[in-house]
Design an enzyme around this catalytic site. Sequence first.
Site, PDB file in Angstrom:
ATOM      1  N   HIS A 118       0.969   4.173   3.205  1.00  0.00           N
ATOM      2  CA  HIS A 118       0.124   5.373   3.247  1.00  0.00           C
ATOM      3  C   HIS A 118      -1.356   5.012   3.301  1.00  0.00           C
ATOM      4  CE1 HIS A 118       3.746   7.565   1.217  1.00  0.00           C
ATOM      5  NE2 HIS A 118       3.908   7.399   2.518  1.00  0.00           N
ATOM      6  N   GLN A 141       3.798   2.709  -1.337  1.00  0.00           N
ATOM      7  CA  GLN A 141       3.443   4.095  -0.995  1.00  0.00           C
ATOM      8  C   GLN A 141       2.096   4.458  -1.617  1.00  0.00           C
ATOM      9  OE1 GLN A 141       7.625   5.256  -2.421  1.00  0.00           O
ATOM     10  NE2 GLN A 141       7.133   6.901  -1.024  1.00  0.00           N
ATOM     11  N   ALA A 152       4.437   5.530  -7.010  1.00  0.00           N
ATOM     12  CA  ALA A 152       3.447   5.947  -8.007  1.00  0.00           C
ATOM     13  C   ALA A 152       3.714   5.400  -9.410  1.00  0.00           C
ATOM     14  CB  ALA A 152       3.386   7.476  -8.062  1.00  0.00           C
TER      15      ALA A 152
END
Length: 252
Positions: free
Chosen positions: A110, A90, A11
């Site tokens: 993901h 991710q 992130a």
Amino acid sequence: MTKKIAVLTGAGISTSAGIPDFRGPDGVWTKHPDQMSVYDIDLFLNDAEAREYSWRWQKESPVWNAQPGAAHKALVKLEQAGMLTLLATQNFDALHEKAGNSPDLIVNLHGTIGTSHCMKCHQKYNTADIMAKLDEEPDPHCHRKLKYRGDMPCNGLIKTDVVYFGEALPDGAMEKSYDRATKADELWVIGSTLEVFPAASIVPVAAQAGVPITIMNMGHTQYDRLATRLIREDIAVALPKLVDETIAEEAR
């Protein structure tokens, strides 16, 4: 021999491009746990209202409208230098694709919001096309005409390729990541807290194979002890600098 660098992003690389993270102290889900239901597969399958909300929320989310930042562009530069062998992420914001990295190097652990599919016939869709018609069709269904049903539309549910809670990771994603990370000369972890598994396990697997690890993250991670280099600086500045230094070193 050109140095081979495998990269795992989390992130932190996208917060530098204006996307709020989900799990951090100020994260979307930390502050609004109810928002996690947007990505609940059971709700999505069984409740039309939940599906409409999920689609609308995703369209209005910063994830959908964000543009790649300086850090994303730096990884394109690393690829152009012939040094990037894996870009496992991710994040499902599709910013690595938007920045220009090759799809064959990107592993969306993901999933990705960039593409969608019919859950019945597996027809692929560009999410942008679905978002463009969301006002007319707030609960998107598949319009593919099925020959074996006399050209009747399939009518299956369409879902973004984001991995929802309750779904498995994409086929082969972890295997490809382990394989390329263990064969690299270095593994860089950029903006991941390394708390979400199985993605985080790429780090100890690479370490066990003797691959030197760089962790660039503002906060501590549980695998800092495995890192040969820790960088706690602003990713939007630190990653382009690291890429430039690495390319220059290779050119010597």
